[in-house]
Structures are given as C-alpha cells and as structure tokens.
Design an enzyme around this catalytic site. Structure first.
Site, PDB file in Angstrom:
ATOM      1  N   LYS A  28       9.533  -0.699  14.011  1.00 37.63           N
ATOM      2  CA  LYS A  28      10.057  -0.387  12.669  1.00 37.63           C
ATOM      3  C   LYS A  28      11.130   0.700  12.774  1.00 37.63           C
ATOM      4  O   LYS A  28      12.196   0.606  12.164  1.00 37.63           O
ATOM      5  CB  LYS A  28       8.934   0.144  11.764  1.00 37.63           C
ATOM      6  CG  LYS A  28       7.983  -0.893  11.233  1.00 37.63           C
ATOM      7  CD  LYS A  28       7.035  -0.238  10.218  1.00 37.63           C
ATOM      8  CE  LYS A  28       5.862  -1.111   9.896  1.00 37.63           C
ATOM      9  NZ  LYS A  28       4.838  -0.475   9.070  1.00 37.63           N
ATOM     10  N   LYS A  88       0.837  -1.204   0.000  1.00 35.78           N
ATOM     11  CA  LYS A  88       0.000   0.000   0.000  1.00 35.78           C
ATOM     12  C   LYS A  88       0.869   1.250   0.000  1.00 35.78           C
ATOM     13  O   LYS A  88       0.665   2.176  -0.771  1.00 35.78           O
ATOM     14  CB  LYS A  88      -0.925  -0.036   1.225  1.00 35.78           C
ATOM     15  CG  LYS A  88      -1.861   1.131   1.314  1.00 35.78           C
ATOM     16  CD  LYS A  88      -2.841   0.974   2.452  1.00 35.78           C
ATOM     17  CE  LYS A  88      -3.636   2.256   2.625  1.00 35.78           C
ATOM     18  NZ  LYS A  88      -4.585   2.200   3.724  1.00 35.78           N
ATOM     19  N   GLU A 132      -4.251  -6.860  14.858  1.00 44.32           N
ATOM     20  CA  GLU A 132      -3.796  -5.529  14.445  1.00 44.32           C
ATOM     21  C   GLU A 132      -4.953  -4.529  14.569  1.00 44.32           C
ATOM     22  O   GLU A 132      -4.735  -3.344  14.763  1.00 44.32           O
ATOM     23  CB  GLU A 132      -3.261  -5.562  13.003  1.00 44.32           C
ATOM     24  CG  GLU A 132      -2.354  -4.383  12.684  1.00 44.32           C
ATOM     25  CD  GLU A 132      -1.564  -4.563  11.391  1.00 44.32           C
ATOM     26  OE1 GLU A 132      -0.349  -4.816  11.459  1.00 44.32           O
ATOM     27  OE2 GLU A 132      -2.162  -4.455  10.307  1.00 44.32           O
ATOM     28  N   GLY A 141      -4.817  -1.968   4.933  1.00 46.44           N
ATOM     29  CA  GLY A 141      -4.005  -3.095   4.469  1.00 46.44           C
ATOM     30  C   GLY A 141      -4.644  -4.445   4.752  1.00 46.44           C
ATOM     31  O   GLY A 141      -4.750  -5.296   3.871  1.00 46.44           O
ATOM     32  N   ARG A 142      -5.092  -4.646   5.988  1.00 48.20           N
ATOM     33  CA  ARG A 142      -5.627  -5.974   6.361  1.00 48.20           C
ATOM     34  C   ARG A 142      -7.051  -6.184   5.872  1.00 48.20           C
ATOM     35  O   ARG A 142      -7.643  -7.236   6.138  1.00 48.20           O
ATOM     36  CB  ARG A 142      -5.506  -6.175   7.870  1.00 48.20           C
ATOM     37  CG  ARG A 142      -6.147  -5.092   8.715  1.00 48.20           C
ATOM     38  CD  ARG A 142      -5.738  -5.186  10.182  1.00 48.20           C
ATOM     39  NE  ARG A 142      -6.225  -4.064  10.973  1.00 48.20           N
ATOM     40  CZ  ARG A 142      -5.621  -2.892  11.096  1.00 48.20           C
ATOM     41  NH1 ARG A 142      -4.480  -2.670  10.441  1.00 48.20           N
ATOM     42  NH2 ARG A 142      -6.120  -1.937  11.849  1.00 48.20           N
ATOM     43  N   GLU A 173      10.617  -4.641   4.202  1.00 45.54           N
ATOM     44  CA  GLU A 173      10.686  -6.048   3.770  1.00 45.54           C
ATOM     45  C   GLU A 173      10.346  -6.154   2.285  1.00 45.54           C
ATOM     46  O   GLU A 173      11.058  -6.781   1.500  1.00 45.54           O
ATOM     47  CB  GLU A 173       9.683  -6.915   4.559  1.00 45.54           C
ATOM     48  CG  GLU A 173      10.013  -7.101   6.021  1.00 45.54           C
ATOM     49  CD  GLU A 173       9.379  -6.049   6.909  1.00 45.54           C
ATOM     50  OE1 GLU A 173       9.057  -4.941   6.408  1.00 45.54           O
ATOM     51  OE2 GLU A 173       9.218  -6.323   8.113  1.00 45.54           O
ATOM     52  N   HIS A 216      -3.387 -33.308  17.184  1.00 44.37           N
ATOM     53  CA  HIS A 216      -2.201 -34.079  17.565  1.00 44.37           C
ATOM     54  C   HIS A 216      -1.082 -33.162  18.031  1.00 44.37           C
ATOM     55  O   HIS A 216       0.085 -33.542  18.032  1.00 44.37           O
ATOM     56  CB  HIS A 216      -1.768 -34.945  16.378  1.00 44.37           C
ATOM     57  CG  HIS A 216      -2.861 -35.883  15.967  1.00 44.37           C
ATOM     58  ND1 HIS A 216      -3.038 -37.115  16.552  1.00 44.37           N
ATOM     59  CD2 HIS A 216      -3.895 -35.719  15.103  1.00 44.37           C
ATOM     60  CE1 HIS A 216      -4.107 -37.689  16.031  1.00 44.37           C
ATOM     61  NE2 HIS A 216      -4.659 -36.862  15.152  1.00 44.37           N
TER      62      HIS A 216
HETATM   63  O1  F6P Z   1       3.392  -3.098   9.708  1.00 44.72           O
HETATM   64  C1  F6P Z   1       2.029  -3.249   9.602  1.00 44.72           C
HETATM   65  C2  F6P Z   1       1.517  -2.909   8.237  1.00 44.72           C
HETATM   66  O2  F6P Z   1       1.437  -1.544   8.079  1.00 44.72           O
HETATM   67  C3  F6P Z   1       0.184  -3.583   7.981  1.00 44.72           C
HETATM   68  O3  F6P Z   1      -0.870  -2.882   8.489  1.00 44.72           O
HETATM   69  C4  F6P Z   1       0.195  -3.735   6.513  1.00 44.72           C
HETATM   70  O4  F6P Z   1      -0.740  -4.677   6.096  1.00 44.72           O
HETATM   71  C5  F6P Z   1       1.620  -4.150   6.280  1.00 44.72           C
HETATM   72  O5  F6P Z   1       2.362  -3.412   7.219  1.00 44.72           O
HETATM   73  C6  F6P Z   1       2.145  -3.937   4.895  1.00 44.72           C
HETATM   74  O6  F6P Z   1       2.094  -2.590   4.521  1.00 44.72           O
HETATM   75  P1  F6P Z   1       2.246  -2.160   3.022  1.00 44.72           P
HETATM   76  O7  F6P Z   1       1.128  -2.748   2.246  1.00 44.72           O
HETATM   77  O8  F6P Z   1       2.213  -0.667   3.026  1.00 44.72           O
HETATM   78  O9  F6P Z   1       3.572  -2.685   2.532  1.00 44.72           O
END
Ligand code: F6P
Length: 514
Positions: free
Chosen positions: A482, A198, A339, A253-254, A204, A370
């Site tokens: 972060k 987003k 979250e 995002g979620r 990452e 199990h």
């Molecule tokens: O670190 C949490 C977060 O902001 C989530 O809410 C989101 O889904 C995820 O990181 C990824 O964010 P982005 O889509 O901006 O890479």
C-alpha cells in the site's frame, strides 16, 4: 509441544504407506471420524488421521492452550497484541448475556446498532426511505474491499433463495471498470450507495466513493450510507450521522460480516433472515465453547488442517462447495484464512517453528471438475479437498439436478480416496488415489446454516493460529505494498523514477500512456 510434533511425525511415517481406504476396514470409521452439531455434519474419515494421530492432535491443541485462548478471546482480552485490541466479533451474534470489555458490557450498544440497522433496512425495503426526488430506491451499490466487501458479497449470493429486497451490486476494485460496469445498468436517481470501510481511508474504497458521489449528482449524500469505525471521517465525507452505522475496533475487517458491514445482506433478505444468520453463528460459538476438544467441530477441522499442513506437508487446500450459491465462499475463506494465518513470526515476534497457513483456493462444484480436478486426481501435489454439500436444494422442480450434484460431490471424494489402477496398463489412465478430503454436510443453505459455516471457519482459523503461536488478527503484511503504491502514483504520472530498480523503471516506460 516439540515431543508431540515428533510423535505426530512418527505416526505419519508409520501410516504413510497405509491407504485411507483401508481405515474403513473398521466399520465404525465413519461414525468415529465425523462430528455433528445442530444439524451439520463434518466427515473427516476420508483422511489418513487414525485414532493415535487424533489423540496426539487433540493433545497438541491442549498444550497450545486453545481452551485458555478461546476463553481469552470470548472474555474480551486484548489477544490481538500487535494492534492492542480485543477480538470480539462474536459479540455481534451473541445471545448468551453480557460480553465484558474493560469492565463494561458491550451488548447494549451491539443491540442498539442491530436495531438501527433493522429499522433502516425495513424502511428501505418497504419504500418509506425514498430517493432525493421522492421516488423509490430500487437498487443498492455497496462500495468496499477486502473484509468490507467479500462478506456481504458472499452473503448476498449465498442467501439468493431468500432475496426479496432491492438489487444489490458490489464495487471493490480501484479499476474504474468495476464502478463503470456496476453503475451502467443502475439509475442514480433510484440507487442507494453504501460506503463500507472500517478505516474510511482505504484508497480503493475512497476513490470509488468519490466517483459514486459524482455519479449520484445533486443531493448525493441523502442517497449514501457509511459503515465505518471512523466517524470523524464519515462526517468529513459529508454523510449525515443518521446514515452512519459504526462499529468498534474489536471487530476485525475479515470478521465483520456479523455487524453493520452485513447491511447489504440485511437489505437483500430482511432483518429476520439476517437474525437467523446471526443465530447460526451463535449456535456454532456455543458448540465451540462447550464441546470437548475431541468432539468439537471447529477444533477437529483445524486439526485436519494442521495434520495436512504440518505433518503431511501439503502446501494448499481447496474449498469446494457443491452449492452454487456458495460460489463466493472460496474467495471469502481465502481472505479469512490467508490474511489471518499467513504469518512467519509468532505473536511474540519470534520466527515461527512450524509452517503456517496454506494457500486457500477453490471454486464451486461441479464447475471445478471441468477445470482443475485433473490436478487434484493426478497432479504431483496432493491437495486436501474440503467439500460442502446440502441434502436439499431450493428448486423442488429441479430435484434431479440436486441428486446429480450430490452424486458428483460424493463421487469426487470417493475417487480421490480410492483411485484406480489402469485396466489397460496405460499410466495416463491410472489414478493414484489415497488423496484426503473432508465433507461438510447440511440440510439446506438457510441463513442459519450460512452462519454456522462462517463461524465454523472463523474458529478453525483461530485454533490453527493458536497452535502455530501466531496472531491471527493483525495483517501487517498488506502495508508495504500500500505504501509503495502511494509513492508510485507520481511516478506513474511522469515524475523522475531514476532511483527505482531496472524492472520498475522498464515497466513504468512500457506503461506510459503518453
Ligand atoms: O488491506 C487489507 C485490509 O486492511 C483488510 O484487512 C480489510 O478487510 C480491507 O483492507 C478493507 O479495509 P477497510 O474496511 O478499512 O476499508
């Protein structure tokens, strides 16, 4: 609401010694404490909630303003106040006319994006979209994390029975092992890389995206797609505008699986199945908006959550799909719920007055049986269990597997409730029982049903958040870690760490590769 909380606690004090099983002395218990919509049934009769408790819980939802907040959300008000944003992911699956935001209908743009996604997916699936060398694209690597990964990864697995498109792999972790493992059996000349973020700043995802660009080699950009709200950043990364699918800041995002972030699902199962997934979400929205609170599936699921968390003080709840294709659902719901509702201040910035979101965890049945069911049956913490099971599987030749699966699911909820006295007086053989569960039953895990399930849980999280008075749509709690990670990078690379605490200094030394 204080009076209602008090009355609910008094109800619990009275009913605490009564067994859940005894509630079935009433032959109408199951009919009365289950709710159905569009072929899906939620059974919450195996909980300690009785008629009085349910009435009080429904009043709690009313007093908390669930109906007004629901209207505010669907009406495009900026209910995500700390980020000054509307919450309109429901528009991505809307089939009920205009959705107004600041005086304008967002639906024409939503439909245009969906049409672009469908054209792209069809062209890739039928071979019209080719790799840089003119050959076919046979694989997809989708790079993203959190909401930009869990939804599509869960969805592709969930709809495995419909998967007739390219192979889709997912890379989320910044650990180089993840990209290495995902790319090791893929051919860069035949792979499309999707970068889903987003913000297009997430460390990452951007680190993995740069690595993927190098891995693709010359002409990489023509084999890349970006999904983001930050179009300036996707352009700066070098992805051509016609390969960018944008979405608005009113999609959290979620909550983003319904739009372009769901592209890997559409590539795997095709636009028609993806459309049926949206239909399922929309059907649940219609039910959520129209059914009275006492007959409303997301509201009742939320109220069982409130009962278990706030009245019974249970610290966790388990998601237990007896559906192997839903094996990623517990992780998906973990982000959605934790979250959203892992908050200790209200939307007004005051300390909350009730415990908020529980720890969400789980695994597909029967595997969990199990592993951790020992604790579910005999551990010292009671864990409300949320079972899910389909009437039918997709493997007609393996019908007996499905019968065993269903029997196991039903056996677990019955055993948790019933318990068993030890026949030979050995306490280790005793099962205390009286442990609550809900069961979500559906015909078959179709795209439509998957849409229903996800929308059901979204609205459940929303209703619980309204009752707790928190903002379920921000996530400031992820920021500190972060920021500290960014500041720690030079220290990991050898810079002076003397102003760090003793533990961090010690660990930096222990992890010094040099
Ligand atoms: O670190 C949490 C977060 O902001 C989530 O809410 C989101 O889904 C995820 O990181 C990824 O964010 P982005 O889509 O901006 O890479």
């Amino acid at each position: 609401m204080d009076t209602l909380w008090r009355m609910l606690r008094s109800n619990r004090a009275v009913s605490e010694d009564r067994s859940i099983l005894s509630l079935f002395d009433d032959p109408a218990r199951f009919d009365d404490f289950s709710v159905s919509t569009a072929g899906m049934l939620l059974d919450y009769s195996k909980t300690s909630i009785d008629t009085d408790a349910r009435r009080l819980l429904v009043q709690l939802a009313e007093e908390a303003g669930v109906e007004a907040q629901r209207e505010a959300m669907f009406g495009g008000e900026k209910i995500n106040r700390s980020e000054d944003r509307a919450v309109l992911h429901t528009a991505l699956r809307n089939q009920n006319g205009p959705v107004m935001l600041g005086g304008a209908d967002v639906m024409p743009d939503v439909r245009a994006t969906l049409t672009r996604m469908a054209s792209f997916a069809s062209a890739l699936r039928n071979g019209e979209i080719k790799a840089a060398d003119g050959g076919p694209i046979t694989e997809v690597i989708s790079i993203g994390i959190g909401g930009s990964d869990l939804g599509p990864a869960m969805g592709v697995k969930a709809l495995g029975a419909y998967h007739d498109g390219p192979k889709v792999r997912f890379v989320s972790n910044i650990d180089g092992a993840h990209f290495t493992e995902a790319s090791k059996r893929a051919d860069p000349a035949r792979t499309l890389v999707i970068v889903a973020s987003k913000t297009f700043t997430t460390i990452e995802t951007m680190t993995n995206a740069e690595t993927a660009k190098k891995w693709l080699g010359a002409g990489a950009e023509s084999q890349m797609v970006a999904i983001s709200s930050a179009l300036d950043k996707t352009a700066a990364f070098g992805i051509p505008a016609d390969r960018v699918f944008g979405f608005e800041d009113w999609v959290g995002g979620r909550y983003s699986i319904w739009g372009p972030i769901g592209l890997p699902i559409m590539l795997a199962v095709g636009p028609q199945c993806f459309g049926e997934f949206l239909d399922g979400g929309s059907a649940m929205d219609t039910h959520f908006c129209n059914a009275p609170l006492a007959e409303n599936m997301p509201v009742l699921l939320a109220l069982t959550g409130i009962w278990h968390r706030n009245i019974c003080d249970y610290p966790t709840r388990a998601t237990l799909p007896y559906d192997q294709r839903l094996s990623r659902l517990p992780a998906y719901l973990q982000q959605l719920d934790m979250e959203s509702n892992g908050k200790c201040v209200t939307a007004d910035g005051k300390p909350v007055t009730q415990l908020t979101g529980p720890v969400i965890w789980g695994q597909a049945g029967t595997n969990g049986q199990h592993a951790f069911y020992q604790l579910l049956h005999q551990g010292t913490n009671v864990v409300p269990c949320e079972f899910m099971v389909a009437a039918e599987g997709f493997e007609p030749a393996l019908q007996h597997h499905h019968e065993l699966l269903k029997a196991n699911c039903l056996a677990q909820s019955e055993a948790l409730m019933r318990g068993r006295a030890s026949k030979n007086m050995r306490p280790c053989r005793e099962f205390p029982g009286n442990r609550p569960s809900t069961t979500l039953a559906y015909k078959k895990l179709t795209p439509f049903v998957l849409g229903q399930i996800i929308a059901l849980y979204e609205h459940r999280v929303f209703v619980e958040g309204v009752i707790w008075g928190i903002n379920s749509f921000d996530q400031w709690g992820v920021e500190l870690g972060k920021e500290m990670a960014t500041a720690l990078v030079p220290l990991v690379q050898g810079a002076d760490a003397s102003d760090k605490d003793g533990s961090t200094q010690g660990l930096l030394k222990a992890l010094d590769a040099g």
